[in-house]
Design a protein around this motif. Structure first.
Motif, PDB file in Angstrom:
ATOM      1  N   LEU A   1      49.155 -19.633 -56.980  1.00 32.30           N
ATOM      2  CA  LEU A   1      50.249 -18.728 -56.641  1.00 32.30           C
ATOM      3  C   LEU A   1      50.233 -17.511 -57.560  1.00 32.30           C
ATOM      4  CD1 LEU A   1      52.768 -18.129 -54.924  1.00 32.30           C
ATOM      5  CD2 LEU A   1      54.096 -19.422 -56.614  1.00 32.30           C
ATOM      6  N   HIS A   2      50.035 -17.738 -58.842  1.00 32.29           N
ATOM      7  CA  HIS A   2      49.985 -16.628 -59.794  1.00 32.29           C
ATOM      8  C   HIS A   2      48.801 -15.710 -59.487  1.00 32.29           C
ATOM      9  CE1 HIS A   2      50.558 -14.416 -63.495  1.00 32.29           C
ATOM     10  NE2 HIS A   2      49.274 -14.561 -63.738  1.00 32.29           N
ATOM     11  N   GLU A   3      47.664 -16.282 -59.191  1.00 34.32           N
ATOM     12  CA  GLU A   3      46.450 -15.507 -58.909  1.00 34.32           C
ATOM     13  C   GLU A   3      46.602 -14.626 -57.664  1.00 34.32           C
ATOM     14  OE1 GLU A   3      41.792 -16.432 -57.726  1.00 34.32           O
ATOM     15  OE2 GLU A   3      42.982 -17.993 -58.703  1.00 34.32           O
ATOM     16  N   HIS A   4      47.329 -15.109 -56.676  1.00 37.78           N
ATOM     17  CA  HIS A   4      47.457 -14.407 -55.393  1.00 37.78           C
ATOM     18  C   HIS A   4      48.888 -13.906 -55.135  1.00 37.78           C
ATOM     19  CE1 HIS A   4      43.429 -15.639 -54.184  1.00 37.78           C
ATOM     20  NE2 HIS A   4      43.716 -16.823 -54.678  1.00 37.78           N
ATOM     21  N   ARG A   5      49.689 -13.752 -56.170  1.00 40.04           N
ATOM     22  CA  ARG A   5      51.105 -13.396 -56.016  1.00 40.04           C
ATOM     23  C   ARG A   5      51.325 -12.061 -55.309  1.00 40.04           C
ATOM     24  NH1 ARG A   5      49.638 -12.642 -61.165  1.00 40.04           N
ATOM     25  NH2 ARG A   5      50.062 -10.642 -62.149  1.00 40.04           N
ATOM     26  N   LYS A   6      50.358 -11.140 -55.394  1.00 37.71           N
ATOM     27  CA  LYS A   6      50.529  -9.838 -54.742  1.00 37.71           C
ATOM     28  C   LYS A   6      50.700  -9.990 -53.234  1.00 37.71           C
ATOM     29  CE  LYS A   6      48.290  -6.872 -58.111  1.00 37.71           C
ATOM     30  NZ  LYS A   6      47.235  -5.894 -58.346  1.00 37.71           N
ATOM     31  N   ILE A   7      50.089 -11.013 -52.662  1.00 39.08           N
ATOM     32  CA  ILE A   7      50.232 -11.255 -51.223  1.00 39.08           C
ATOM     33  C   ILE A   7      51.708 -11.480 -50.889  1.00 39.08           C
ATOM     34  CG2 ILE A   7      49.755 -12.914 -49.371  1.00 39.08           C
ATOM     35  CD1 ILE A   7      46.952 -13.307 -50.664  1.00 39.08           C
ATOM     36  N   VAL A   8      52.366 -12.307 -51.668  1.00 42.55           N
ATOM     37  CA  VAL A   8      53.779 -12.611 -51.423  1.00 42.55           C
ATOM     38  C   VAL A   8      54.609 -11.338 -51.532  1.00 42.55           C
ATOM     39  CG1 VAL A   8      55.792 -13.899 -52.257  1.00 42.55           C
ATOM     40  CG2 VAL A   8      53.542 -14.997 -52.222  1.00 42.55           C
ATOM     41  N   PHE A   9      54.359 -10.537 -52.554  1.00 41.67           N
ATOM     42  CA  PHE A   9      55.145  -9.315 -52.755  1.00 41.67           C
ATOM     43  C   PHE A   9      54.869  -8.278 -51.673  1.00 41.67           C
ATOM     44  CE2 PHE A   9      55.153 -11.084 -57.101  1.00 41.67           C
ATOM     45  CZ  PHE A   9      56.529 -11.231 -57.244  1.00 41.67           C
ATOM     46  N   LYS A  10      53.622  -8.174 -51.218  1.00 41.08           N
ATOM     47  CA  LYS A  10      53.306  -7.222 -50.145  1.00 41.08           C
ATOM     48  C   LYS A  10      54.011  -7.611 -48.853  1.00 41.08           C
ATOM     49  CE  LYS A  10      48.939  -5.708 -51.995  1.00 41.08           C
ATOM     50  NZ  LYS A  10      47.495  -5.669 -51.863  1.00 41.08           N
ATOM     51  N   VAL A  11      53.932  -8.865 -48.505  1.00 38.13           N
ATOM     52  CA  VAL A  11      54.572  -9.325 -47.267  1.00 38.13           C
ATOM     53  C   VAL A  11      56.086  -9.161 -47.374  1.00 38.13           C
ATOM     54  CG1 VAL A  11      55.027 -11.352 -45.816  1.00 38.13           C
ATOM     55  CG2 VAL A  11      52.697 -10.887 -46.627  1.00 38.13           C
ATOM     56  N   ALA A  12      56.662  -9.586 -48.488  1.00 37.25           N
ATOM     57  CA  ALA A  12      58.118  -9.474 -48.656  1.00 37.25           C
ATOM     58  C   ALA A  12      58.551  -8.012 -48.635  1.00 37.25           C
ATOM     59  CB  ALA A  12      58.555 -10.144 -49.960  1.00 37.25           C
ATOM     60  N   GLY A  13      57.770  -7.142 -49.241  1.00 36.19           N
ATOM     61  CA  GLY A  13      58.108  -5.724 -49.250  1.00 36.19           C
ATOM     62  C   GLY A  13      58.084  -5.097 -47.878  1.00 36.19           C
ATOM     63  N   LEU A  14      57.178  -5.567 -47.044  1.00 35.34           N
ATOM     64  CA  LEU A  14      57.027  -5.002 -45.710  1.00 35.34           C
ATOM     65  C   LEU A  14      58.078  -5.518 -44.726  1.00 35.34           C
ATOM     66  CD1 LEU A  14      55.134  -2.994 -44.355  1.00 35.34           C
ATOM     67  CD2 LEU A  14      53.685  -4.903 -43.702  1.00 35.34           C
ATOM     68  N   TYR A  15      58.640  -6.679 -44.994  1.00 35.53           N
ATOM     69  CA  TYR A  15      59.585  -7.294 -44.067  1.00 35.53           C
ATOM     70  C   TYR A  15      61.020  -7.331 -44.583  1.00 35.53           C
ATOM     71  CZ  TYR A  15      55.856  -8.761 -40.995  1.00 35.53           C
ATOM     72  OH  TYR A  15      54.798  -8.764 -40.115  1.00 35.53           O
TER      73      TYR A  15
END
Length: 174
Positions: free
Chosen positions: A14-28
């Motif tokens: 999760l820490h390694e790929h956390r940007k995915i979560v933030f990108k998706v959350a930011g877009l939605y």
């Protein structure tokens, strides 16, 4: 693997790929509070689903995108946002979160127009264009979204055509 090792593995990925979560959350998300809530919901769903993650079937980032986008799209459909309050105004820190770096002043206007266009897309097409802009190939996009590669190619082509039309209209004042 012990329960503690399982949790540590999850936390590391999760820490390694956390940007995915933030990108998706930011877009939605409509605003910072909604973004924070969506990040929490995505993270919780990732943890609940982690036991079913199969390293042999998919890369973690592919699996993570699929879960994150499913959570975001489901939430967007549940809320049925009105057009007027869908997003807070785009600011430089949003571009850094989504784009991974500082915006170049000459590109600010075009980036703002691009993100405004993306914000107008329905949830599935928004996910599609996010993955496309992340340089994911059609096979991976199809796997994440659960649609065919042909459908991915068709939808991306239509989105690009619509975007070109809007950008031309914006620059010519038409």
């Amino acid at each position: 693997m012990t329960a503690r090792q399982h949790q540590q593995r999850f936390e590391s990925l999760l820490h390694e790929h956390r940007k995915i979560v933030f990108k998706v959350a930011g877009l939605y998300s409509r605003n910072a509070a909604d973004r924070d809530d969506l990040v929490q919901e995505i993270s919780a769903q990732l943890w609940r689903s982690f036991g079913s993650y199969d390293e042999a079937r998919a890369k973690f980032s592919t699996w993570m995108y699929r879960i994150a986008l499913n959570v975001a799209i489901s939430q967007a459909r549940r809320e049925r946002w009105s057009e007027g309050d869908r997003f807070e105004p785009l600011e430089a820190h949003h571009l850094e979160t989504v784009g991974g770096g500082e915006a170049i002043p000459e590109q600010d206007e075009r980036l703002t127009a691009l993100y405004a266009f993306i914000g107008q897309l329905d949830p599935l097409n928004r996910a599609l264009i996010l993955l496309y802009l992340e340089d994911r190939n059609y096979t991976e996009i199809a796997e994440i979204l659960g649609i065919s590669e042909t459908n991915v190619a068709t939808k991306i082509s239509r989105i690009k055509q619509k975007l070109r039309g809007q950008m031309v209209a914006a620059t010519t004042g038409a």
